[in-house]
Scaffold this active site. Structure first.
Site, PDB file in Angstrom:
ATOM      1  N   CYS A 127      95.583 -12.503  55.321  1.00  0.00           N
ATOM      2  CA  CYS A 127      95.322 -13.943  55.242  1.00  0.00           C
ATOM      3  C   CYS A 127      93.969 -14.264  55.889  1.00  0.00           C
ATOM      4  O   CYS A 127      93.004 -13.511  55.753  1.00  0.00           O
ATOM      5  CB  CYS A 127      96.473 -14.723  55.865  1.00  0.00           C
ATOM      6  SG  CYS A 127      96.374 -16.511  55.576  1.00  0.00           S
ATOM      7  N   ASP A 196     101.113 -17.922  63.692  1.00  0.00           N
ATOM      8  CA  ASP A 196     101.394 -19.358  63.618  1.00  0.00           C
ATOM      9  C   ASP A 196     102.330 -19.748  64.752  1.00  0.00           C
ATOM     10  O   ASP A 196     102.186 -20.796  65.362  1.00  0.00           O
ATOM     11  CB  ASP A 196     101.992 -19.727  62.259  1.00  0.00           C
ATOM     12  CG  ASP A 196     100.886 -19.864  61.232  1.00  0.00           C
ATOM     13  OD1 ASP A 196     100.492 -18.844  60.644  1.00  0.00           O
ATOM     14  OD2 ASP A 196     100.372 -20.989  61.076  1.00  0.00           O
TER      15      ASP A 196
HETATM   16  C1  RUB Z   1      97.161 -19.162  58.094  1.00  0.00           C
HETATM   17  C2  RUB Z   1      97.765 -18.015  58.841  1.00  0.00           C
HETATM   18  C3  RUB Z   1      96.977 -17.474  60.009  1.00  0.00           C
HETATM   19  C4  RUB Z   1      97.458 -18.147  61.301  1.00  0.00           C
HETATM   20  C5  RUB Z   1      96.519 -17.874  62.465  1.00  0.00           C
HETATM   21  O1  RUB Z   1      98.068 -19.758  57.202  1.00  0.00           O
HETATM   22  O2  RUB Z   1      98.870 -17.586  58.605  1.00  0.00           O
HETATM   23  O3  RUB Z   1      97.194 -16.104  60.142  1.00  0.00           O
HETATM   24  O4  RUB Z   1      97.534 -19.545  61.109  1.00  0.00           O
HETATM   25  O5  RUB Z   1      95.266 -18.457  62.229  1.00  0.00           O
HETATM   26  P1  RUB Z   1      97.615 -21.091  56.415  1.00  0.00           P
HETATM   27  P2  RUB Z   1      94.213 -18.677  63.415  1.00  0.00           P
HETATM   28  O6  RUB Z   1      96.374 -20.761  55.659  1.00  0.00           O
HETATM   29  O7  RUB Z   1      98.781 -21.391  55.527  1.00  0.00           O
HETATM   30  O8  RUB Z   1      97.387 -22.178  57.445  1.00  0.00           O
HETATM   31  O9  RUB Z   1      94.058 -17.336  64.065  1.00  0.00           O
HETATM   32  O10 RUB Z   1      92.954 -19.124  62.724  1.00  0.00           O
HETATM   33  O11 RUB Z   1      94.770 -19.710  64.326  1.00  0.00           O
END
Ligand code: RUB
Length: 308
Positions: A127, A196
């Site tokens: 992701c 998350d």
């Molecule tokens: C984003 C996702 C990321 C986490 C961590 O999902 O799963 O791995 O949110 O992100 P979506 P960060 O695109 O559905 O929001 O490290 O930038 O906080």
């Protein structure tokens, strides 16, 4: 409803603002901006509107507890204020403080995580996590010779953001489709993913497919690291609450008329990876074992969290 708050909630819901850290900072900033722009003098009314604003933000996306923690860190102490001016000051200062600490945490985790990366490593990420890519970019910046596989992450294809970011930092990057994960795992030394939500049992809730990466890594004896600020730790899970897994519209998966109406489409956005598949969680406090999340959480949120 306050326009800035509603706009922020809409932008989180439609994923213009996405990623757990960014939505937490956006939520905290929206509360700070609400306070800055508030005109009236009636404290009771102000607190009612603040409560409504918080609920609108928290209802925008259900899974990332970072949003809840960001909003609640901003609200801390506001009910002790004796006037709108005092309440405003508390909220603005809390909001600025949360955003600052959140950005600092990302930097600290990047430095701690980069120490785990060795010259010659091949890394897999999933992701688009700004914290996981922060670790990778920091390792590259330190001159380590690394290669990265990044998953496409259907249906939103956040992997495109990841490969653009890594490539513009000069990292040797290969995009793979999600179903290629097990196939490439034999070439991978370490997996770095974001979070998350992390539960009190040390389970990770992150983008759908993360648990498959973890299983494939486990099978291939590849180290699996979670890069997570501690405001992604969920106090609600201390009481046994389950993390709500967001399901999004089927239009994100299929176009109208593409499949018969009789076919159902299931589009969960996140999944849960049990603690036993996680080698370590890299936080701004240092690297912690998934089994220590409970203790860290009680320390971070204070012992009273257990009585609430
Ligand atoms: C984003 C996702 C990321 C986490 C961590 O999902 O799963 O791995 O949110 O992100 P979506 P960060 O695109 O559905 O929001 O490290 O930038 O906080």
């Amino acid at each position: 409803m306050d326009r800035t708050v509603q706009e922020t909630a809409d932008r989180i819901r439609d994923m213009t603002i996405r990623g757990a850290g960014r939505i937490a900072r956006a939520g905290a900033s929206a509360i700070g901006d609400f306070a800055k722009g508030y005109q009236g003098n009636d404290l009771g009314r102000f607190l009612d509107e603040l409560d409504q604003a918080s609920r609108v933000l928290l209802d925008s996306r259900p899974t990332a507890v970072s949003l809840w923690n960001g909003v609640h860190a901003t609200l801390k102490g506001v009910h002790d204020a004796g006037s709108v001016d005092e309440a405003r000051e508390v909220l603005i200062s809390n909001s600025d403080d949360f955003v600052k600490r959140s950005l600092e945490a990302v930097e600290i985790i990047s430095r701690i995580g980069a120490k785990r990366v060795q010259d010659g490593d091949t890394i897999l990420t999933h992701c688009n996590s700004s914290v996981a890519t922060g670790v990778i970019k920091e390792a590259h910046r330190q001159g380590k010779d690394i290669r990265v596989f990044a998953t496409e992450s259907r249906p939103w294809r956040q992997g495109i953001l990841t490969v653009n970011d890594l490539a513009s930092a000069g990292v040797d990057t290969t995009l793979i489709i999600d179903s290629a994960v097990r196939s490439v795992m034999k070439k991978v030394d370490k997996v770095f993913v974001g979070a998350d939500t992390v539960t009190s049992h040390g389970a990770l809730v992150n983008k759908i497919g993360t648990s498959q990466l973890a299983l494939a890594a486990h099978e291939a004896r590849v180290q699996f690291y979670v890069c997570s600020e501690t405001y992604k730790f969920s106090p609600m899970t201390l009481f046994g609450d389950m993390v709500t897994i967001e399901e999004r519209d089927i239009s994100e998966v299929v176009s109208p008329g593409e499949i018969p109406e009789s076919v159902k489409v299931f589009n969960p956005v996140f999944d849960s990876t049990p603690a036993r598949y996680i080698d370590s969680i890299i936080t701004e406090l240092g690297m912690i074992a998934p089994g220590s999340v409970y203790d860290v959480m009680v320390r971070q949120f204070g012992p009273d969290v257990l009585k609430e």
